[in-house]
Design a protein around this motif. Structure first.
Motif, PDB file in Angstrom:
ATOM      1  N   ARG A   1     -20.018  -3.320   5.845  1.00 51.24           N
ATOM      2  CA  ARG A   1     -19.581  -2.372   4.820  1.00 51.24           C
ATOM      3  C   ARG A   1     -18.147  -2.648   4.402  1.00 51.24           C
ATOM      4  NH1 ARG A   1     -23.120   1.341   7.857  1.00 51.24           N
ATOM      5  NH2 ARG A   1     -21.387   2.049   9.131  1.00 51.24           N
ATOM      6  N   ILE A   2     -17.294  -3.018   5.349  1.00 48.70           N
ATOM      7  CA  ILE A   2     -15.912  -3.362   5.013  1.00 48.70           C
ATOM      8  C   ILE A   2     -15.890  -4.573   4.075  1.00 48.70           C
ATOM      9  CG2 ILE A   2     -13.714  -4.232   5.944  1.00 48.70           C
ATOM     10  CD1 ILE A   2     -14.099  -1.319   6.617  1.00 48.70           C
ATOM     11  N   LYS A   3     -16.698  -5.588   4.382  1.00 52.86           N
ATOM     12  CA  LYS A   3     -16.764  -6.773   3.520  1.00 52.86           C
ATOM     13  C   LYS A   3     -17.217  -6.402   2.119  1.00 52.86           C
ATOM     14  CE  LYS A   3     -17.883  -9.932   7.294  1.00 52.86           C
ATOM     15  NZ  LYS A   3     -18.975 -10.732   7.904  1.00 52.86           N
ATOM     16  N   ILE A   4     -18.235  -5.569   2.035  1.00 54.12           N
ATOM     17  CA  ILE A   4     -18.723  -5.152   0.711  1.00 54.12           C
ATOM     18  C   ILE A   4     -17.625  -4.422  -0.055  1.00 54.12           C
ATOM     19  CG2 ILE A   4     -20.333  -3.601  -0.479  1.00 54.12           C
ATOM     20  CD1 ILE A   4     -22.380  -4.295   1.766  1.00 54.12           C
ATOM     21  N   LEU A   5     -16.910  -3.543   0.607  1.00 55.25           N
ATOM     22  CA  LEU A   5     -15.826  -2.830  -0.074  1.00 55.25           C
ATOM     23  C   LEU A   5     -14.757  -3.791  -0.567  1.00 55.25           C
ATOM     24  CD1 LEU A   5     -15.549   0.307   2.244  1.00 55.25           C
ATOM     25  CD2 LEU A   5     -16.465   0.214  -0.094  1.00 55.25           C
ATOM     26  N   TYR A   6     -14.406  -4.785   0.262  1.00 58.55           N
ATOM     27  CA  TYR A   6     -13.415  -5.768  -0.177  1.00 58.55           C
ATOM     28  C   TYR A   6     -13.917  -6.574  -1.368  1.00 58.55           C
ATOM     29  CZ  TYR A   6      -9.613  -5.038   3.031  1.00 58.55           C
ATOM     30  OH  TYR A   6      -8.520  -4.494   3.675  1.00 58.55           O
ATOM     31  N   VAL A   7     -15.193  -6.933  -1.379  1.00 56.76           N
ATOM     32  CA  VAL A   7     -15.786  -7.637  -2.525  1.00 56.76           C
ATOM     33  C   VAL A   7     -15.640  -6.779  -3.780  1.00 56.76           C
ATOM     34  CG1 VAL A   7     -18.011  -8.333  -3.523  1.00 56.76           C
ATOM     35  CG2 VAL A   7     -17.397  -9.071  -1.216  1.00 56.76           C
ATOM     36  N   LEU A   8     -15.930  -5.490  -3.632  1.00 58.12           N
ATOM     37  CA  LEU A   8     -15.883  -4.603  -4.788  1.00 58.12           C
ATOM     38  C   LEU A   8     -14.462  -4.261  -5.226  1.00 58.12           C
ATOM     39  CD1 LEU A   8     -18.912  -2.269  -3.952  1.00 58.12           C
ATOM     40  CD2 LEU A   8     -18.832  -4.259  -5.490  1.00 58.12           C
TER      41      LEU A   8
ATOM     42  N   ARG B   1     -26.495   1.624   0.007  1.00 56.27           N
ATOM     43  CA  ARG B   1     -27.030   2.988   0.038  1.00 56.27           C
ATOM     44  C   ARG B   1     -26.144   3.891   0.906  1.00 56.27           C
ATOM     45  NH1 ARG B   1     -31.886   0.831  -0.311  1.00 56.27           N
ATOM     46  NH2 ARG B   1     -32.169   0.543   1.922  1.00 56.27           N
ATOM     47  N   VAL B   2     -25.765   3.370   2.061  1.00 57.32           N
ATOM     48  CA  VAL B   2     -24.882   4.139   2.956  1.00 57.32           C
ATOM     49  C   VAL B   2     -23.551   4.420   2.263  1.00 57.32           C
ATOM     50  CG1 VAL B   2     -23.599   4.066   5.149  1.00 57.32           C
ATOM     51  CG2 VAL B   2     -25.965   3.237   5.055  1.00 57.32           C
ATOM     52  N   LEU B   3     -22.980   3.404   1.637  1.00 56.59           N
ATOM     53  CA  LEU B   3     -21.694   3.564   0.954  1.00 56.59           C
ATOM     54  C   LEU B   3     -21.801   4.526  -0.232  1.00 56.59           C
ATOM     55  CD1 LEU B   3     -20.534  -0.152   1.083  1.00 56.59           C
ATOM     56  CD2 LEU B   3     -19.493   1.776   2.311  1.00 56.59           C
ATOM     57  N   LYS B   4     -22.920   4.460  -0.938  1.00 56.23           N
ATOM     58  CA  LYS B   4     -23.117   5.354  -2.081  1.00 56.23           C
ATOM     59  C   LYS B   4     -23.305   6.794  -1.614  1.00 56.23           C
ATOM     60  CE  LYS B   4     -25.569   5.943  -6.357  1.00 56.23           C
ATOM     61  NZ  LYS B   4     -26.838   5.899  -6.997  1.00 56.23           N
ATOM     62  N   THR B   5     -24.083   6.998  -0.559  1.00 60.17           N
ATOM     63  CA  THR B   5     -24.297   8.335   0.002  1.00 60.17           C
ATOM     64  C   THR B   5     -22.964   8.946   0.438  1.00 60.17           C
ATOM     65  OG1 THR B   5     -26.520   7.757   0.719  1.00 60.17           O
ATOM     66  CG2 THR B   5     -25.495   9.636   1.814  1.00 60.17           C
ATOM     67  N   SER B   6     -22.071   8.107   0.927  1.00 64.04           N
ATOM     68  CA  SER B   6     -20.748   8.560   1.371  1.00 64.04           C
ATOM     69  C   SER B   6     -19.745   8.648   0.229  1.00 64.04           C
ATOM     70  CB  SER B   6     -20.216   7.621   2.448  1.00 64.04           C
ATOM     71  OG  SER B   6     -21.079   7.620   3.547  1.00 64.04           O
ATOM     72  N   ARG B   7     -20.204   8.384  -0.967  1.00 63.75           N
ATOM     73  CA  ARG B   7     -19.385   8.448  -2.196  1.00 63.75           C
ATOM     74  C   ARG B   7     -18.228   7.445  -2.200  1.00 63.75           C
ATOM     75  NH1 ARG B   7     -18.606  14.573  -1.549  1.00 63.75           N
ATOM     76  NH2 ARG B   7     -16.577  13.701  -1.134  1.00 63.75           N
ATOM     77  N   LEU B   8     -18.434   6.312  -1.528  1.00 66.46           N
ATOM     78  CA  LEU B   8     -17.413   5.264  -1.540  1.00 66.46           C
ATOM     79  C   LEU B   8     -17.669   4.251  -2.652  1.00 66.46           C
ATOM     80  CD1 LEU B   8     -16.989   4.675   2.282  1.00 66.46           C
ATOM     81  CD2 LEU B   8     -15.591   6.077   0.761  1.00 66.46           C
ATOM     82  N   VAL B   9     -18.913   4.107  -3.053  1.00 64.73           N
ATOM     83  CA  VAL B   9     -19.238   3.231  -4.183  1.00 64.73           C
ATOM     84  C   VAL B   9     -20.078   4.011  -5.188  1.00 64.73           C
ATOM     85  CG1 VAL B   9     -19.178   1.106  -2.807  1.00 64.73           C
ATOM     86  CG2 VAL B   9     -21.359   2.248  -3.211  1.00 64.73           C
ATOM     87  N   LYS B  10     -20.044   3.544  -6.415  1.00 65.04           N
ATOM     88  CA  LYS B  10     -20.866   4.109  -7.480  1.00 65.04           C
ATOM     89  C   LYS B  10     -21.609   2.952  -8.140  1.00 65.04           C
ATOM     90  CE  LYS B  10     -17.013   3.898 -10.701  1.00 65.04           C
ATOM     91  NZ  LYS B  10     -16.087   4.640 -11.529  1.00 65.04           N
TER      92      LYS B  10
END
Length: 121
Positions: A49-56, A82-91
């Motif tokens: 999830r950290i890697k995905i956030l850095y990519v984004l 899905r986890v990140l979206k549920t947590s409102r970290l990604v849209k």
């Protein structure tokens, strides 16, 4: 005989600094807010999830692009998104058949930048 370390660890409450305790207690967030904060930090406990956030941080991307960049399956990336979206970290936004993901707001970058600064000290 008790050592000094044992005496420090064991508070006898002989003299409570009520003004300090009251000030801190009045400034503490409520239990539900602290619970929500703990849940937020659990989301950051997964390196994928950290890697995905850095990519984004760098660009809005679709699942296929993220999967290729991170050398992971689309299924694994979709699950984490899905986890990140549920947590409102990604849209996400749809463009035809393609769904593009991005960070929900700049707070996420700030949180990770501060964490990275801390671990690099």
């Amino acid at each position: 005989m008790r050592s000094n370390d044992e005496a420090v660890e064991r508070c006898e409450f002989m003299h409570v600094h009520e003004d300090i305790v009251n000030d801190v207690e009045n400034n503490m967030p409520d239990e539900e807010t602290l619970y929500d904060l703990a849940d937020l930090f659990k989301i950051f406990a997964d390196s994928t999830r950290i890697k995905i956030l850095y990519v984004l941080f760098e660009s809005e991307m679709c699942v296929c692009d993220i999967a290729q960049l991170l050398k992971m399956s689309q299924s694994a990336i979709s699950h984490q998104l899905r986890v990140l979206k549920t947590s409102r970290l990604v849209k996400n936004r749809r463009d035809g058949k393609t769904v593009f993901y991005s960070l929900s707001d700049n707070h996420i970058k700030t949180i990770l930048d501060q964490g990275l600064e801390h671990v690099q000290e």
